[in-house]
Motif scaffolding. Structure first.
Motif, PDB file in Angstrom:
ATOM      1  N   SER A 234      10.107 -13.117  73.874  1.00  0.00           N
ATOM      2  CA  SER A 234       9.953 -12.300  72.666  1.00  0.00           C
ATOM      3  C   SER A 234       9.162 -13.069  71.618  1.00  0.00           C
ATOM      4  O   SER A 234       9.305 -14.288  71.485  1.00  0.00           O
ATOM      5  CB  SER A 234      11.329 -11.922  72.105  1.00  0.00           C
ATOM      6  OG  SER A 234      12.062 -11.174  73.064  1.00  0.00           O
TER       7      SER A 234
ATOM      8  N   HIS B   5      14.575 -10.064  70.288  1.00  0.00           N
ATOM      9  CA  HIS B   5      15.538 -10.345  71.341  1.00  0.00           C
ATOM     10  C   HIS B   5      15.690 -11.853  71.471  1.00  0.00           C
ATOM     11  O   HIS B   5      14.786 -12.617  71.113  1.00  0.00           O
ATOM     12  CB  HIS B   5      15.041  -9.804  72.690  1.00  0.00           C
ATOM     13  CG  HIS B   5      15.358  -8.364  72.909  1.00  0.00           C
ATOM     14  ND1 HIS B   5      16.587  -7.801  72.679  1.00  0.00           N
ATOM     15  CD2 HIS B   5      14.569  -7.356  73.347  1.00  0.00           C
ATOM     16  CE1 HIS B   5      16.562  -6.521  72.960  1.00  0.00           C
ATOM     17  NE2 HIS B   5      15.340  -6.212  73.375  1.00  0.00           N
TER      18      HIS B   5
ATOM     19  N   ARG C 200      18.270  -2.712  67.458  1.00  0.00           N
ATOM     20  CA  ARG C 200      18.453  -3.771  68.444  1.00  0.00           C
ATOM     21  C   ARG C 200      17.296  -4.740  68.324  1.00  0.00           C
ATOM     22  O   ARG C 200      16.304  -4.468  67.674  1.00  0.00           O
ATOM     23  CB  ARG C 200      18.506  -3.171  69.854  1.00  0.00           C
ATOM     24  CG  ARG C 200      19.717  -2.272  70.091  1.00  0.00           C
ATOM     25  CD  ARG C 200      19.650  -1.646  71.479  1.00  0.00           C
ATOM     26  NE  ARG C 200      18.601  -0.645  71.577  1.00  0.00           N
ATOM     27  CZ  ARG C 200      17.762  -0.546  72.599  1.00  0.00           C
ATOM     28  NH1 ARG C 200      17.813  -1.431  73.572  1.00  0.00           N
ATOM     29  NH2 ARG C 200      16.853   0.399  72.626  1.00  0.00           N
ATOM     30  N   GLY C 201      17.430  -5.896  68.951  1.00  0.00           N
ATOM     31  CA  GLY C 201      16.345  -6.852  68.905  1.00  0.00           C
ATOM     32  C   GLY C 201      15.088  -6.312  69.582  1.00  0.00           C
ATOM     33  O   GLY C 201      15.180  -5.527  70.527  1.00  0.00           O
ATOM     34  N   TYR C 202      13.927  -6.709  69.080  1.00  0.00           N
ATOM     35  CA  TYR C 202      12.646  -6.240  69.629  1.00  0.00           C
ATOM     36  C   TYR C 202      12.039  -7.302  70.527  1.00  0.00           C
ATOM     37  O   TYR C 202      12.234  -8.499  70.326  1.00  0.00           O
ATOM     38  CB  TYR C 202      11.692  -5.901  68.491  1.00  0.00           C
ATOM     39  CG  TYR C 202      12.123  -4.682  67.705  1.00  0.00           C
ATOM     40  CD1 TYR C 202      11.730  -3.406  68.092  1.00  0.00           C
ATOM     41  CD2 TYR C 202      12.947  -4.816  66.595  1.00  0.00           C
ATOM     42  CE1 TYR C 202      12.145  -2.284  67.379  1.00  0.00           C
ATOM     43  CE2 TYR C 202      13.364  -3.712  65.882  1.00  0.00           C
ATOM     44  CZ  TYR C 202      12.963  -2.433  66.280  1.00  0.00           C
ATOM     45  OH  TYR C 202      13.383  -1.337  65.575  1.00  0.00           O
ATOM     46  N   ASP C 203      11.259  -6.827  71.495  1.00  0.00           N
ATOM     47  CA  ASP C 203      10.517  -7.754  72.342  1.00  0.00           C
ATOM     48  C   ASP C 203       9.357  -8.355  71.564  1.00  0.00           C
ATOM     49  O   ASP C 203       9.049  -9.545  71.702  1.00  0.00           O
ATOM     50  CB  ASP C 203       9.984  -7.032  73.583  1.00  0.00           C
ATOM     51  CG  ASP C 203      11.107  -6.537  74.471  1.00  0.00           C
ATOM     52  OD1 ASP C 203      11.809  -7.378  75.047  1.00  0.00           O
ATOM     53  OD2 ASP C 203      11.295  -5.307  74.560  1.00  0.00           O
TER      54      ASP C 203
END
Length: 580
Positions: free
Chosen positions: A273, A268, A47-50
């Motif tokens: 982000s 994200h 998933r997208g990362y912060d």
């Protein structure tokens, strides 16, 4: 029959190796649940990362641990793990990692265009894995000039210190330096302290009493393992931008794993982000340039698509020049790296190193940080210090007289050199070191400070403290000079009252103490919050943002900076209510 047996043997050996390798990975994952090899990454599952932090080094590790308390963090480290690497972990093997030129070495050698052999870290934990271990905070004036919040600074230093720092048991060579400094007038004695104070002091160390090294990688254990993922042997090749908006913004990175396969990791979609470069004074400006942020002409020459035209990327590079004096002794003295230091008001720092180490295959005698074992070749003028010269030395080092390894070094380093240089890409391969120029002693004030430092060392050598350690009169000056040529070591110059001769000595014997900095200066490449000018969702948090190197060794302040910026970013997003 023999061929079949050979094939069977190789098959069994392969199975054993794979089993051991698998067990090693399982043990690593159990003890360090956040560590994985880069090849384990799956963009389909991710998933997208912060936050994506490029570089798990001196600043990157504490930054990642702090941000992971509340957010999903991905760290991409081009090197391997320091855990279990004996050449990283033990003081007696300090020189071996620096001499290792293999692709998986924790250090990557480079030679500046000035002819000074240097090293950049290539391991989780960064420079804390390959340095001499000395821990000393920045001066109050450095903190003030940075505009840092003093309360937050005073929270961040102790966070690092409680986990990996202690005061050393002073070695005999360090006792001699301490007493010699005081006898030579470098006073007062400030005792054991992390603080940067004029006079003589004993600093902290990241080596424990057993000689075991603790590194910035240890700080990752303070993070939230559910939010933290660290990929080893993940070499980021460029930052991915969305350039369709009026202001380009970072959305992800392209990286290759240990097998050469390429992957993309994304943030994200949220505006908070960020990509954070923490790849050091060489890696961060190099990656900005490869990603299209830099001088337009230089990027066009290499056909790198322009994202932000900024003439200052890679400019203002500095390195603290070091010069050393070898002191022969009557007998072997216990090995030590940096513990005692003299901080003069002239901006010259006086330190010492000595000893010998041993590897599994043979004994490697060395002179601490000035050893030709790590390629310094300090008695050869810089312009002659080529790769070929280093190779010639390697072939003949067995001929060096044993007496050359019986003693130690006193060294002086220039703090905050006014001489500046630059970094320039050779090609678009991230694995190729850029051309780096430091212009050592180009500014006359730097030369004056070096001369002052050498004269201070002469005073120390002539104190009672060192006359008791030094060789007796049976060593004639001619013998010493002949030995210096064969052994590649420096002795005090004959005429220290001759300023011109001492200036030439400084130029001819200059080496490095690996404290280079700059390339992404505040106000030119990044703002005061380390956001990259002209782009969004992109910061640089490491020593490339420094105009001067803090304290007598930068590692304390760079680790503090990682923690500081992590806390600052959390508080900006969450407020004090988050309890951070």
């Amino acid at each position: 029959m023999a061929a079949n047996f050979g094939e069977l043997f190789l098959t069994i050996l392969l199975i054993v190796c794979l089993t051991v390798s698998s067990q090693g990975r399982e043990m690593m994952e159990k003890k360090y649940p956040y560590l994985r090899l880069a090849s384990s990454f799956s963009s389909a599952k991710a998933r997208g990362y912060d936050y994506i932090i490029v570089g798990g080094g001196t600043a990157g590790c504490p930054l990642a641990a702090t941000l992971s308390e509340k957010y999903r963090v991905l760290v991409l480290e081009r090197g391997g793990s320091p855990h279990g690497n004996l050449n990283v972990s033990y003081l007696q093997n300090f020189h071996i990692s620096l001499a290792d030129t293999s692709p998986k070495s924790p250090s990557q050698a480079f030679i500046s265009t000035d002819g000074v052999i240097n090293a950049r870290a290539r391991v989780l934990g960064g420079g804390t894995c390959i340095n001499a271990g000395f821990y000393s905070r920045a001066s109050p004036s450095f903190v003030m000039a940075k505009g840092w919040n003093l309360e937050l600074v005073n929270e961040s230093y102790p966070w690092v210190e409680k986990q990996i720092v202690q005061f050393p048991e002073l070695a005999p060579w360090q006792v001699a330096l301490k007493n010699g400094l005081l006898e030579a007038g470098v006073s007062p004695f400030n005792g054991y302290t992390f603080d940067h104070i004029y006079g003589t002091k004993i600093g902290g160390t990241i080596f424990d009493k057993n000689g075991f090294r603790h590194t910035a990688a240890d700080l990752l254990a303070a993070g939230n393992p559910k939010n933290l993922r660290v990929l080893l042997h993940a070499t980021v090749q460029k930052i991915i931008f969305n350039t369709r908006s009026p202001r380009p913004y970072a959305v992800g990175v392209l990286f290759k794993d240990e097998n050469g396969r390429r992957h993309k990791a994304f943030l994200h979609a949220g505006r908070h982000s960020e990509i954070i470069l923490s790849s050091g004074a060489i890696g961060s400006p190099q990656l900005l340039l490869l990603s299209g942020i830099g001088p337009k002409q230089d990027l066009q020459r290499l056909r790198v698509p322009l994202v932000v035209n900024n003439e200052f990327v890679g400019k203002g590079m500095s390195d603290n020049p070091m010069n050393t004096i070898f002191i022969p002794t009557k007998g072997h003295v216990e090995q030590s790296l940096i513990q005692s230091v003299g901080i003069t008001k002239m901006g010259s720092f006086i330190e010492a190193s000595n000893g010998f180490g041993q590897s599994s295959d043979s004994i490697h005698w060395h002179h601490g940080i000035s050893s030709a074992e790590i390629g310094q070749l300090s008695t050869i003028p810089p312009k002659l210090r080529t790769l070929e010269a280093a190779q010639r030395y390697a072939k003949t080092k067995h001929e060096i007289p044993r007496e050359a390894f019986q003693g130690g070094f006193i060294l002086e380093k220039i703090d905050g050199p006014l001489s500046r240089g630059h970094l320039q890409l050779i090609n678009t391969d991230i694995d190729t070191n850029p051309n780096i120029t430091f212009n050592y002693f180009k500014h006359p004030r730097d030369l004056r400070r070096c001369v002052y430092g050498i004269r201070t060392i002469e005073k120390i050598i002539n104190t009672n403290q060192f006359s008791n350690l030094a060789e007796d009169d049976s060593y004639t000056i001619n013998m010493l000079l002949n030995m210096s040529v064969k052994a590649n070591v420096n002795f005090i110059p004959k005429h220290t009252n001759d300023t011109v001769s001492l200036e030439q000595f400084c130029r001819d014997t200059v080496i490095t103490i690996w404290h280079y900095h700059g390339g992404c200066h505040v106000g030119k490449v990044v703002d005061r919050d380390y956001r990259v000018l002209g782009a969004s969702r992109l910061r640089v948090v490491d020593g490339s943002t420094f105009a001067t190197s803090p304290g007598t060794n930068p590692q304390a302040t760079v680790m503090m900076m990682g923690r500081y910026m992590g806390l600052k970013m959390l508080r900006e997003r969450l407020g004090r209510r988050a309890g951070v």
